[in-house]
Design a protein around this motif. Structure first.
Motif, PDB file in Angstrom:
ATOM      1  N   LEU A 200      21.579  55.573  55.017  1.00 55.28           N
ATOM      2  CA  LEU A 200      21.966  54.751  56.483  1.00 55.28           C
ATOM      3  C   LEU A 200      20.616  55.354  57.331  1.00 55.28           C
ATOM      4  CD1 LEU A 200      25.915  54.892  57.095  1.00 55.28           C
ATOM      5  CD2 LEU A 200      24.299  53.340  55.746  1.00 55.28           C
TER       6      LEU A 200
ATOM      7  N   SER B 254      22.922  54.447  62.485  1.00 55.63           N
ATOM      8  CA  SER B 254      24.201  54.047  61.834  1.00 55.63           C
ATOM      9  C   SER B 254      24.932  55.343  61.683  1.00 55.63           C
ATOM     10  CB  SER B 254      23.905  53.525  60.494  1.00 55.63           C
ATOM     11  OG  SER B 254      23.460  52.116  60.848  1.00 55.63           O
TER      12      SER B 254
ATOM     13  N   ARG C 146      26.826  56.102  64.794  1.00 56.56           N
ATOM     14  CA  ARG C 146      28.032  55.453  64.702  1.00 56.56           C
ATOM     15  C   ARG C 146      29.263  55.865  63.951  1.00 56.56           C
ATOM     16  NH1 ARG C 146      24.328  51.000  65.252  1.00 56.56           N
ATOM     17  NH2 ARG C 146      24.540  50.603  62.946  1.00 56.56           N
ATOM     18  N   GLU C 147      28.585  56.491  62.712  1.00 52.12           N
ATOM     19  CA  GLU C 147      29.894  57.169  61.753  1.00 52.12           C
ATOM     20  C   GLU C 147      30.342  58.144  62.294  1.00 52.12           C
ATOM     21  OE1 GLU C 147      30.907  55.792  58.818  1.00 52.12           O
ATOM     22  OE2 GLU C 147      29.804  54.083  58.721  1.00 52.12           O
TER      23      GLU C 147
END
Length: 370
Positions: free
Chosen positions: A324, A328, A331-332
């Motif tokens: 990723l 990303s 965000r995770e």
């Protein structure tokens, strides 16, 4: 096979021990001091008829016999372990079996009471080994009923004695199957009853890996242990003072404890990100194996060191390894943990990536600034 040779069942294969009489002539009484302690390890229907190792051993004079007998036990063990590298999961453990063939493996480093445990529990349960428990891919256990080292009162050497000479039980007729993995913590000044605790998988892996022989030569070694745990139950740790305290706990330790769910988290080829804070590229380094369970990640690196990640670390490792991009990953992390209260999210993730780099788990490549 010559009359002066003998064979032993060692971890499911046969080790042939050949005594060299070129320096000292054959003496039947002295020869028996080498052979008799191995009488309970004579190959039977359980053992393969394949000779996996041959050991040529110099036959000593009478003065050097005692030390040579003890040293032979060490070298026979090393030969058996070497012959099974990459094939069996081999744990430094004492093993005992119940009548149904379920084997408990009591795992711990040398000098921490495994032989005493084997002697104590082996009067009520089948003696499997006091040295190395060999476990096949299907959970089958290969016995190693080697002699036990016993210090006689008033003597300064360890005598090698067969298990039967110490009153230890034979193996059951049933096939041997792994019934439980137990990490032993013997504490001399421990007060009170023994304590049994269930370990998380990653915590347990960190304790077990140093007590495994040639683990890195196995395919997917951490995943292999995790699959065994799926079958026999979660790994437990027992803290105690005296081996006699463990005898009454064996039925409890034999009962299956539900293990954690886990997943492999090996980096995909070419994974890596560019951090917008440190302006560095971070690329996962090759590792031997990695699993995630219970909010932690255990990683076995190419130096055979185990790293246990917790907190946000497992999320960053998992998402980085999936390839990723940096946004990303942020965000995770935010989805699972929210924004950190004392610093920006990207600064927190950068700090974790930097810690990974310091541990050798990722490669940091500074990006030249224009």
């Amino acid at each position: 096979m010559q009359a002066s040779d003998f064979t032993v069942d060692a971890l499911g294969g046969v080790v042939r021990i050949r005594l060299d009489f070129s320096d000292n002539e054959f003496d039947g009484h002295r020869f028996s001091k080498f052979r008799d302690p191995w009488c309970d390890a004579a190959p039977d229907s359980r053992a393969s008829d394949t000779v996996v190792a041959e050991l040529l051993w110099r036959f000593p004079d009478a003065e050097g016999t005692t030390g040579s007998v003890a040293e032979l036990s060490t070298y026979a063990t090393l030969a058996a372990i070497e012959a099974n590298r990459g094939r069996l999961l081999m744990l430094h453990a004492a093993g005992v079996a119940d009548d149904a063939g379920k084997v408990l493996a009591f795992i711990g480093p040398s000098g921490k009471g495994k032989t005493t445990l084997a002697r104590t529990l082996g009067t009520d349960y089948g003696y499997v080994t006091d040295e190395t428990v060999g476990i096949g891919p299907d959970g089958s256990v290969h016995p190693y009923r080697k002699p036990l080292s016993v210090i006689r009162s008033g003597e300064d050497y360890k005598e090698q004695l067969a298990p039967s000479a110490l009153g230890l039980r034979e193996l059951p007729d049933a096939a041997l199957q792994l019934g439980g993995l137990i990490v032993v913590a013997r504490v001399e000044d421990f007060v009170g009853s023994p304590e049994v605790a269930t370990l998380g998988l990653c915590e347990a892996l960190a304790a077990i890996v140093p007590e495994a022989s040639y683990l890195a030569d196995m395919d997917q070694p951490l995943q292999t242990i995790a699959r065994h745990v799926d079958q026999c139950g979660a790994i437990q740790q027992v803290t105690y003072r005296d081996a006699t305290q463990i005898l009454s706990l064996v039925p409890e330790l034999m009962s299956r404890t539900e293990p954690e769910e886990w997943q492999a988290v090996l980096p995909t080829e070419g994974a890596g990100v560019l951090s917008t804070v440190s302006q560095s590229s971070f690329m996962p380094m090759p590792v031997i194996d990695a699993v995630e369970a219970g909010g932690q990640t255990a990683i076995l690196d190419t130096n055979r060191m185990v790293h246990v990640l917790d907190g946000v670390g497992p999320v960053v490792w998992r998402t980085l390894g999936r390839g990723l991009d940096y946004e990303s990953i942020l965000r995770e992390v935010e989805l699972e943990f929210g924004a950190p209260p004392e610093q920006s999210l990207d600064a927190a993730v950068d700090g974790i990536l930097g810690a990974f780099a310091d541990a050798g788990l990722v490669l940091r490549i500074p990006v030249p600034q224009p």
